[in-house]
Design an enzyme around this catalytic site. Structure first.
Site, PDB file in Angstrom:
ATOM      1  N   TYR A  26       0.832  -1.209   0.000  1.00 37.57           N
ATOM      2  CA  TYR A  26       0.000   0.000   0.000  1.00 37.57           C
ATOM      3  C   TYR A  26       0.868   1.262   0.000  1.00 37.57           C
ATOM      4  CZ  TYR A  26      -2.785   3.885   1.484  1.00 37.57           C
ATOM      5  OH  TYR A  26      -3.338   5.136   1.541  1.00 37.57           O
ATOM      6  N   PRO A  79       0.331  14.990   2.492  1.00 37.93           N
ATOM      7  CA  PRO A  79      -0.701  14.182   3.149  1.00 37.93           C
ATOM      8  C   PRO A  79      -0.554  12.716   2.763  1.00 37.93           C
ATOM      9  CG  PRO A  79      -1.634  15.377   1.277  1.00 37.93           C
ATOM     10  CD  PRO A  79      -0.231  15.875   1.463  1.00 37.93           C
ATOM     11  N   ALA A  81      -2.170   8.938   4.000  1.00 42.38           N
ATOM     12  CA  ALA A  81      -3.232   8.328   4.794  1.00 42.38           C
ATOM     13  C   ALA A  81      -2.683   7.301   5.794  1.00 42.38           C
ATOM     14  CB  ALA A  81      -4.228   7.648   3.852  1.00 42.38           C
ATOM     15  N   SER A 108      -3.925  14.274   6.217  1.00 42.15           N
ATOM     16  CA  SER A 108      -4.841  13.686   5.234  1.00 42.15           C
ATOM     17  C   SER A 108      -6.259  13.596   5.778  1.00 42.15           C
ATOM     18  CB  SER A 108      -4.348  12.281   4.879  1.00 42.15           C
ATOM     19  OG  SER A 108      -5.344  11.561   4.174  1.00 42.15           O
ATOM     20  N   TYR A 132     -10.556  15.562   0.931  1.00 35.01           N
ATOM     21  CA  TYR A 132     -11.310  14.822  -0.075  1.00 35.01           C
ATOM     22  C   TYR A 132     -12.763  15.158   0.198  1.00 35.01           C
ATOM     23  CZ  TYR A 132      -7.476  11.518  -1.243  1.00 35.01           C
ATOM     24  OH  TYR A 132      -6.322  10.935  -1.668  1.00 35.01           O
ATOM     25  N   THR A 158      -7.544  17.797  -2.865  1.00 34.97           N
ATOM     26  CA  THR A 158      -6.919  16.836  -3.783  1.00 34.97           C
ATOM     27  C   THR A 158      -7.903  16.498  -4.900  1.00 34.97           C
ATOM     28  OG1 THR A 158      -5.539  15.970  -2.038  1.00 34.97           O
ATOM     29  CG2 THR A 158      -5.894  14.532  -3.933  1.00 34.97           C
ATOM     30  N   LYS A 228      -4.419  20.369  -5.239  1.00 32.36           N
ATOM     31  CA  LYS A 228      -3.346  19.368  -5.322  1.00 32.36           C
ATOM     32  C   LYS A 228      -3.711  18.283  -6.325  1.00 32.36           C
ATOM     33  CE  LYS A 228      -0.895  15.901  -2.504  1.00 32.36           C
ATOM     34  NZ  LYS A 228      -1.497  14.592  -2.794  1.00 32.36           N
ATOM     35  N   SER A 250       1.166  17.469  -8.946  1.00 27.86           N
ATOM     36  CA  SER A 250       1.259  16.150  -8.312  1.00 27.86           C
ATOM     37  C   SER A 250       0.487  15.138  -9.129  1.00 27.86           C
ATOM     38  CB  SER A 250       0.642  16.220  -6.894  1.00 27.86           C
ATOM     39  OG  SER A 250       0.597  14.933  -6.286  1.00 27.86           O
ATOM     40  N   HIS A 252      -0.102  12.238  -7.365  1.00 29.49           N
ATOM     41  CA  HIS A 252      -0.447  11.381  -6.223  1.00 29.49           C
ATOM     42  C   HIS A 252       0.623  10.306  -6.016  1.00 29.49           C
ATOM     43  CE1 HIS A 252      -4.349  10.985  -3.881  1.00 29.49           C
ATOM     44  NE2 HIS A 252      -3.642  10.009  -3.358  1.00 29.49           N
ATOM     45  N   ARG A 255       0.129   6.960  -7.978  1.00 28.21           N
ATOM     46  CA  ARG A 255      -0.850   5.993  -7.451  1.00 28.21           C
ATOM     47  C   ARG A 255      -2.208   6.088  -8.123  1.00 28.21           C
ATOM     48  NH1 ARG A 255       0.846   4.393  -2.403  1.00 28.21           N
ATOM     49  NH2 ARG A 255      -1.167   4.377  -1.334  1.00 28.21           N
ATOM     50  N   ASP A 283       5.085  17.764  -5.806  1.00 25.92           N
ATOM     51  CA  ASP A 283       5.549  16.564  -5.101  1.00 25.92           C
ATOM     52  C   ASP A 283       5.617  15.390  -6.064  1.00 25.92           C
ATOM     53  OD1 ASP A 283       3.054  15.209  -5.270  1.00 25.92           O
ATOM     54  OD2 ASP A 283       2.429  15.847  -3.277  1.00 25.92           O
ATOM     55  N   ARG A 287      13.651  12.710  -3.578  1.00 21.46           N
ATOM     56  CA  ARG A 287      14.386  11.811  -2.675  1.00 21.46           C
ATOM     57  C   ARG A 287      15.708  12.401  -2.208  1.00 21.46           C
ATOM     58  NH1 ARG A 287      10.031  10.367  -2.976  1.00 21.46           N
ATOM     59  NH2 ARG A 287       9.169   8.368  -3.665  1.00 21.46           N
ATOM     60  N   ARG A 307       6.415   9.626   0.592  1.00 23.88           N
ATOM     61  CA  ARG A 307       7.065   8.404   1.086  1.00 23.88           C
ATOM     62  C   ARG A 307       8.316   8.660   1.914  1.00 23.88           C
ATOM     63  NH1 ARG A 307       5.190   7.379  -3.972  1.00 23.88           N
ATOM     64  NH2 ARG A 307       3.560   5.800  -4.227  1.00 23.88           N
TER      65      ARG A 307
HETATM   66  C1  LIG Z   1       0.710   5.652   1.089  1.00 23.10           C
HETATM   67  C2  LIG Z   1       0.274   6.962   0.520  1.00 23.10           C
HETATM   68  C3  LIG Z   1      -0.934   7.517   0.919  1.00 23.10           C
HETATM   69  C4  LIG Z   1      -1.338   8.752   0.398  1.00 23.10           C
HETATM   70  N1  LIG Z   1      -2.490   9.309   0.860  1.00 23.10           N
HETATM   71  C5  LIG Z   1      -2.873  10.508   0.368  1.00 23.10           C
HETATM   72  C6  LIG Z   1      -4.037  11.148   0.863  1.00 23.10           C
HETATM   73  O1  LIG Z   1      -4.706  10.638   1.752  1.00 23.10           O
HETATM   74  N2  LIG Z   1      -4.381  12.332   0.321  1.00 23.10           N
HETATM   75  C7  LIG Z   1      -3.633  12.948  -0.669  1.00 23.10           C
HETATM   76  O2  LIG Z   1      -3.983  14.022  -1.129  1.00 23.10           O
HETATM   77  N3  LIG Z   1      -2.516  12.361  -1.130  1.00 23.10           N
HETATM   78  C8  LIG Z   1      -2.115  11.172  -0.633  1.00 23.10           C
HETATM   79  N4  LIG Z   1      -0.969  10.608  -1.095  1.00 23.10           N
HETATM   80  C9  LIG Z   1      -0.153  11.330  -2.091  1.00 23.10           C
HETATM   81  C10 LIG Z   1       0.894  12.213  -1.398  1.00 23.10           C
HETATM   82  O3  LIG Z   1       0.279  13.310  -0.781  1.00 23.10           O
HETATM   83  C11 LIG Z   1       1.935  12.748  -2.398  1.00 23.10           C
HETATM   84  O4  LIG Z   1       1.281  13.349  -3.482  1.00 23.10           O
HETATM   85  C12 LIG Z   1       2.889  11.677  -2.904  1.00 23.10           C
HETATM   86  O5  LIG Z   1       3.195  10.745  -1.903  1.00 23.10           O
HETATM   87  C13 LIG Z   1       4.173  12.330  -3.401  1.00 23.10           C
HETATM   88  O6  LIG Z   1       5.038  11.387  -3.912  1.00 23.10           O
HETATM   89  P1  LIG Z   1       6.270  10.750  -3.092  1.00 23.10           P
HETATM   90  O7  LIG Z   1       5.670   9.701  -2.216  1.00 23.10           O
HETATM   91  O8  LIG Z   1       7.119  10.196  -4.177  1.00 23.10           O
HETATM   92  O9  LIG Z   1       6.921  11.875  -2.309  1.00 23.10           O
HETATM   93  C14 LIG Z   1      -0.532   9.400  -0.567  1.00 23.10           C
HETATM   94  C15 LIG Z   1       0.681   8.836  -0.935  1.00 23.10           C
HETATM   95  C16 LIG Z   1       1.106   7.647  -0.405  1.00 23.10           C
HETATM   96  C17 LIG Z   1       2.437   7.088  -0.804  1.00 23.10           C
END
Ligand SMILES: Cc1cc2nc3c(=O)[nH]c(=O)nc-3n(C[C@H](O)[C@H](O)[C@H](O)COP(=O)(O)O)c2cc1C
Length: 364
Positions: A26, A79, A81, A108, A132, A158, A228, A250, A252, A255, A283, A287, A307
């Protein structure tokens, strides 16, 4: 003997060793073939820095101003989760580390800690709330009111998740959020506490949100609203036209839409479209401090990390997040010094160009 962790990759390795297959899939995974997940990291490496020398600098600072307030470094916590899945303190540990580092933590909607609980636990920390929009408008309104009341400074809406992405790792592991890890917003929307899948969670959100909804939200909100999850000049224009105080480039973290543009490739057109009228953050795949320097040189006001901060939390709790933020700050400070810049404000478009080697992406 405990090993010294000196970069984000070290924290990722340790975190991966601590998480079970479901949680690791996840947190680490992306959508589909995970091309965008990988491309986010690789895109920053397709840029090259053009350092300036003999700049006569005795001190270098990583401080910036964002939305009218100072930050010790232009790296915010994105953010993410369900943080109690990786650490018993979850979002509270994350927020404490962000506060100690002098930066913002973004909570989040799918947090395992309520906005009011976070504010009470870390009263001095700067915090933004990620929204959200639920189908049940009362849940959305309740969350926003709680965030305003609890001293959050901005709302981050988002917009790249009208549906959950095709997260195949979660399908393979059958990943669910256990009922024991409470998610207050989801419990409010469902009316019961039980184990839920990510797909069930996204099904609670309003998939039909449009620009007029953003405009209403921005007009009704007493806080600045940032959008976002956009990747194009067109959407940046629309975000500003509909009341956004800033945009966050972004996808996400790879994802949602696999094969969406990497954020390091999308950033320049958004910066050009916004043309200094609002804040631009980015974002995805950050790294290293040199990734931060590259994003700032391309015109971002700040970056967020998802991450990397999460790996810090999973590896060593709040202290681990603090170490990750400090190593990114130190790497950025070194990059600034070696680029001949006294501060992030000194970085500009002239400090960066596409890597000279022939590649599909070589056009500037
Ligand atoms: C496990 C996980 C959960 C996430 N949950 C949310 C969330 O609840 N709301 C949101 O806007 N973005 C969420 N994101 C996206 C992050 O806010 C962000 O855009 C993204 O992690 C940036 O990439 P990076 O992990 O390479 O830094 C999530 C990302 C990950 C990895």
């Amino acid at each position: 003997m405990s090993e010294r962790l000196i970069n984000v990759a070290d924290f990722e390795r340790v975190a991966a060793g601590k998480l079970d297959a479901g949680a690791l899939g996840y947190f680490a995974g992306g959508a589909g073939d995970e091309l965008t997940l990988r491309d986010n990291v690789e895109a920053w490496g397709r840029w090259r820095l053009r350092p300036r020398v003999l700049a006569g600098l005795s001190t270098v600072s990583t401080e910036v101003e964002l939305l009218g307030a100072p930050l010790a470094l232009p790296v915010l916590v994105a953010p993410v989760a369900y943080q109690r899945l990786v650490d018993p303190e979850g979002e509270i540990g994350m927020a404490r580390a962000a506060a100690a580092a002098g930066t913002v933590m973004t909570l989040s909607t799918l947090a395992t800690t309520r906005p009011s609980e976070l504010a009470a636990a870390v009263p001095l920390g700067r915090r933004w709330f990620q929204l959200y929009c639920f189908k049940d408008e009362a849940v959305t309104r309740g969350l926003m009111e709680e965030a305003v009341e609890a001293g959050f400074e901005a709302i981050v809406v988002t917009v790249d998740a009208p549906r959950g992405g095709n997260r195949e790792r979660d399908l393979r592991t059958g990943f669910e959020i256990p009922a024991t890890v409470g998610v207050p917003s989801v419990a409010a929307a469902m009316g019961v506490e039980r184990a839920v899948t990510i797909a069930e969670t996204f099904a609670l959100m309003n998939p039909a949100l449009g620009w007029p909804d953003l405009e209403r939200l921005a007009a009704e909100s007493s806080l600045p609203v940032l959008v976002k999850g956009l990747l194009t000049a067109e959407d940046a224009e629309l975000a500003l036209a509909h009341g956004a105080a800033g945009v966050i480039v972004s996808n996400h973290g790879g994802r949602q839409l696999d094969r969406a543009l990497a954020t390091g490739d999308a950033l320049p057109e958004v910066v050009e479209a916004v043309a200094g009228r609002a804040a631009v953050l980015v974002d995805g795949g950050i790294r290293r401090g040199i990734d931060v320097a590259t994003a700032l040189a391309l015109g971002a006001d700040a970056v967020l990390v998802g991450r990397p901060a999460l790996w810090g939390l999973a590896a060593a709790g709040s202290a681990g997040v603090g170490q990750v933020l400090e190593l990114l700050r130190a790497e950025l400070e070194l990059a600034l010094a070696l680029c001949g810049c006294a501060s992030p404000a000194g970085l500009g478009r002239a400090h960066v160009r596409k890597a000279p080697a022939a590649s599909l992406y070589s056009a500037e």
